[in-house]
Scaffold this motif. Sequence first.
Motif, PDB file in Angstrom:
ATOM      1  N   GLU A  67      -7.101  -6.318 -22.211  1.00 33.39           N
ATOM      2  CA  GLU A  67      -6.593  -4.621 -22.809  1.00 33.39           C
ATOM      3  C   GLU A  67      -7.247  -3.752 -21.507  1.00 33.39           C
ATOM      4  N   LEU A  68      -8.223  -3.928 -20.743  1.00 32.49           N
ATOM      5  CA  LEU A  68      -8.871  -3.356 -19.670  1.00 32.49           C
ATOM      6  C   LEU A  68      -7.674  -4.252 -18.184  1.00 32.49           C
ATOM      7  N   LEU A  69      -6.567  -4.798 -18.329  1.00 35.30           N
ATOM      8  CA  LEU A  69      -5.845  -5.732 -17.394  1.00 35.30           C
ATOM      9  C   LEU A  69      -5.484  -4.404 -17.054  1.00 35.30           C
ATOM     10  N   SER A  70      -4.706  -4.246 -18.703  1.00 35.64           N
ATOM     11  CA  SER A  70      -3.055  -3.723 -19.577  1.00 35.64           C
ATOM     12  C   SER A  70      -3.046  -1.507 -19.338  1.00 35.64           C
ATOM     13  N   TYR A  71      -4.549  -1.530 -19.040  1.00 35.03           N
ATOM     14  CA  TYR A  71      -4.759  -0.545 -19.799  1.00 35.03           C
ATOM     15  C   TYR A  71      -4.714   0.458 -18.032  1.00 35.03           C
ATOM     16  N   VAL A  72      -5.305  -0.864 -16.901  1.00 35.16           N
ATOM     17  CA  VAL A  72      -5.084  -0.213 -15.647  1.00 35.16           C
ATOM     18  C   VAL A  72      -3.851  -1.016 -14.599  1.00 35.16           C
ATOM     19  N   GLY A  73      -3.106  -1.318 -15.055  1.00 34.43           N
ATOM     20  CA  GLY A  73      -1.568  -1.788 -15.042  1.00 34.43           C
ATOM     21  C   GLY A  73      -2.032  -3.079 -14.273  1.00 34.43           C
ATOM     22  N   LEU A  74      -2.617  -4.139 -14.032  1.00 36.43           N
ATOM     23  CA  LEU A  74      -2.596  -5.327 -13.686  1.00 36.43           C
ATOM     24  C   LEU A  74      -2.015  -6.242 -14.556  1.00 36.43           C
ATOM     25  N   PRO A  75      -1.716  -7.262 -14.238  1.00 38.70           N
ATOM     26  CA  PRO A  75      -0.636  -9.061 -14.897  1.00 38.70           C
ATOM     27  C   PRO A  75      -1.760  -9.296 -15.228  1.00 38.70           C
ATOM     28  N   PRO A  76      -2.238 -10.774 -16.269  1.00 35.80           N
ATOM     29  CA  PRO A  76      -3.343 -11.145 -17.136  1.00 35.80           C
ATOM     30  C   PRO A  76      -3.195 -12.080 -16.229  1.00 35.80           C
ATOM     31  N   GLU A  77      -2.618 -12.670 -15.225  1.00 36.86           N
ATOM     32  CA  GLU A  77      -3.457 -13.502 -13.710  1.00 36.86           C
ATOM     33  C   GLU A  77      -3.921 -13.183 -13.162  1.00 36.86           C
ATOM     34  N   SER A  78      -4.015 -12.067 -12.919  1.00 39.74           N
ATOM     35  CA  SER A  78      -5.399 -11.155 -12.093  1.00 39.74           C
ATOM     36  C   SER A  78      -6.330 -11.574 -12.195  1.00 39.74           C
ATOM     37  N   LEU A  79      -6.991 -11.554 -14.014  1.00 41.28           N
ATOM     38  CA  LEU A  79      -8.240 -12.615 -13.701  1.00 41.28           C
ATOM     39  C   LEU A  79      -8.830 -13.831 -13.045  1.00 41.28           C
ATOM     40  N   SER A  80      -7.908 -14.228 -12.427  1.00 39.79           N
ATOM     41  CA  SER A  80      -8.471 -15.599 -11.608  1.00 39.79           C
ATOM     42  C   SER A  80      -8.550 -15.185 -10.515  1.00 39.79           C
ATOM     43  N   GLN A 140      -2.687   7.425  -3.754  1.00 35.81           N
ATOM     44  CA  GLN A 140      -3.417   8.258  -4.112  1.00 35.81           C
ATOM     45  C   GLN A 140      -2.762   8.756  -5.977  1.00 35.81           C
ATOM     46  N   ALA A 141      -1.548   8.693  -6.069  1.00 34.66           N
ATOM     47  CA  ALA A 141      -0.535   9.901  -6.647  1.00 34.66           C
ATOM     48  C   ALA A 141      -0.563   8.772  -8.105  1.00 34.66           C
ATOM     49  N   GLN A 142      -0.324   7.128  -7.861  1.00 39.31           N
ATOM     50  CA  GLN A 142      -0.642   6.759  -8.545  1.00 39.31           C
ATOM     51  C   GLN A 142      -1.733   6.518  -9.797  1.00 39.31           C
ATOM     52  N   ILE A 143      -2.327   6.465  -9.239  1.00 40.27           N
ATOM     53  CA  ILE A 143      -4.295   6.350  -8.874  1.00 40.27           C
ATOM     54  C   ILE A 143      -4.851   7.231  -9.832  1.00 40.27           C
ATOM     55  N   LYS A 152      -4.637   9.778 -17.416  1.00 42.19           N
ATOM     56  CA  LYS A 152      -3.989   8.953 -18.319  1.00 42.19           C
ATOM     57  C   LYS A 152      -5.162   8.367 -19.567  1.00 42.19           C
ATOM     58  N   LEU A 153      -5.630   8.035 -18.667  1.00 40.36           N
ATOM     59  CA  LEU A 153      -7.326   7.187 -19.436  1.00 40.36           C
ATOM     60  C   LEU A 153      -8.340   8.685 -19.404  1.00 40.36           C
ATOM     61  N   GLN A 154      -8.116   9.900 -19.221  1.00 41.16           N
ATOM     62  CA  GLN A 154      -8.710  10.591 -19.700  1.00 41.16           C
ATOM     63  C   GLN A 154      -8.032  10.866 -21.100  1.00 41.16           C
ATOM     64  N   GLN A 190      -5.694   9.279 -23.615  1.00 42.05           N
ATOM     65  CA  GLN A 190      -6.475   8.746 -23.962  1.00 42.05           C
ATOM     66  C   GLN A 190      -8.013   7.956 -24.307  1.00 42.05           C
ATOM     67  N   PHE A 191      -8.499   7.789 -23.722  1.00 43.18           N
ATOM     68  CA  PHE A 191     -10.380   7.665 -23.956  1.00 43.18           C
ATOM     69  C   PHE A 191     -11.010   8.505 -24.584  1.00 43.18           C
ATOM     70  N   GLY A 192     -11.065  10.243 -24.155  1.00 38.16           N
ATOM     71  CA  GLY A 192     -11.413  11.123 -24.185  1.00 38.16           C
ATOM     72  C   GLY A 192     -12.182  11.598 -23.248  1.00 38.16           C
ATOM     73  N   LEU A 193     -12.244  10.965 -21.638  1.00 34.06           N
ATOM     74  CA  LEU A 193     -12.997  11.008 -20.378  1.00 34.06           C
ATOM     75  C   LEU A 193     -13.330  11.553 -19.812  1.00 34.06           C
ATOM     76  N   THR A 194     -14.920  11.817 -19.483  1.00 35.88           N
ATOM     77  CA  THR A 194     -15.462  12.709 -18.692  1.00 35.88           C
ATOM     78  C   THR A 194     -15.233  12.637 -17.358  1.00 35.88           C
ATOM     79  N   PHE A 195     -14.711  14.176 -16.600  1.00 40.09           N
ATOM     80  CA  PHE A 195     -14.953  13.041 -14.738  1.00 40.09           C
ATOM     81  C   PHE A 195     -14.865  14.717 -14.053  1.00 40.09           C
ATOM     82  N   LEU A 196     -16.482  13.473 -12.874  1.00 41.87           N
ATOM     83  CA  LEU A 196     -17.043  14.053 -11.789  1.00 41.87           C
ATOM     84  C   LEU A 196     -16.392  14.073 -11.029  1.00 41.87           C
TER      85      LEU A 196
END
Length: 325
Positions: free
Chosen positions: A141-154, A195-198, A204-206, A208-214
């Motif tokens: 789930e976390l990898l899908s949230y940030v746009g990385l493929p499942p094979e990144s885990l290894s 930079q623009a992508q990040i 988007k994550l803010q 989706q999850f109601g985050l607060t950023f400093l």
Amino acid sequence: MQAQTRKVILQVDHLKQYFPVKTNSLFKPKNYVKAVDDVSFKLYEGETLSIVGESGCGKSTTGRAILRLDEPTSGKVHYSGKNILELNKRDMRKLRGDLQVIFQDPFASLNPRQTVKQILNEAMAIQEVVPKKERLERLLELLSYVGLPPESLSRYPHEFSGGQRQRIGIARALAVDPRLIICDEAVSALDVSIQAQILNLLKKLQRQFGLTFLFISHDLSVVRHISDRVMVMYLGKVVEIAEKKSLFDQSFHPYTQALLSSIPVPNPKLNRDRVILKGDIPSPIDPPKGCRFHTRCPFVMDRCKTEEPELREVKANHFVSCHLV
């Protein structure tokens, strides 16, 4: 965003962070680098408050002091009704699940000996937020949230690009279900296109999850894109804090005006007056008396050299520390 209608998630009062300077004499009094000197502000739930200023102004140190990565000299940091600075190590560890950080250099902040799976698993194991048998599903789930493929885990951190490594850092912060994330120059080490992508990912994550950023940055173009409010620091002090539109449309402090005038303009035919500040930034070991900016201010008055200005509200939700206003 109408910040005054929002719930306060973090309140910082009179925060100070002094670092002792070694001396060679037993009889010479110890000096201190006054990196953060009496900083106060409120952070509202669901917003992005950006801290900007030149290198050495204390913006990153403020973020580290809030998280107690460096133990503050004095002050109060209230989160959910608790003063973070009074918590013991056990209670502070529990609280770190709510307060996370994304560092500037994703390569230095990730363990090179661990795979992505181990890095993300470690965060969840320490905070005990996900049962062990459900962690693999959570990792995917976390990898899908940030746009990385499942094979990144290894794979290991060195096998990724800078932008991908920063996505791993974001996934690690999300792994423990935080409410507040401090982004310490989170995109400054990346190419402009990345930079623009990040930044778009963070927004988007803010949502989706109601985050607060400093959000800590020296790049005002980035700040303009992601912020709801902006706080300007100079030599350990807050000089101006306002809603983003208010600050960019009409800033009051001469230092803020100089910073805004330095933003690059994409149109080469458009002429704009640059405010060139003369002189160097004074030493934080022995800062000037009165207003700390008076040694470089083009509008300095005698009063500025002796009397420190208070942070005052000059219009709705717009606070400035300057005798000129």
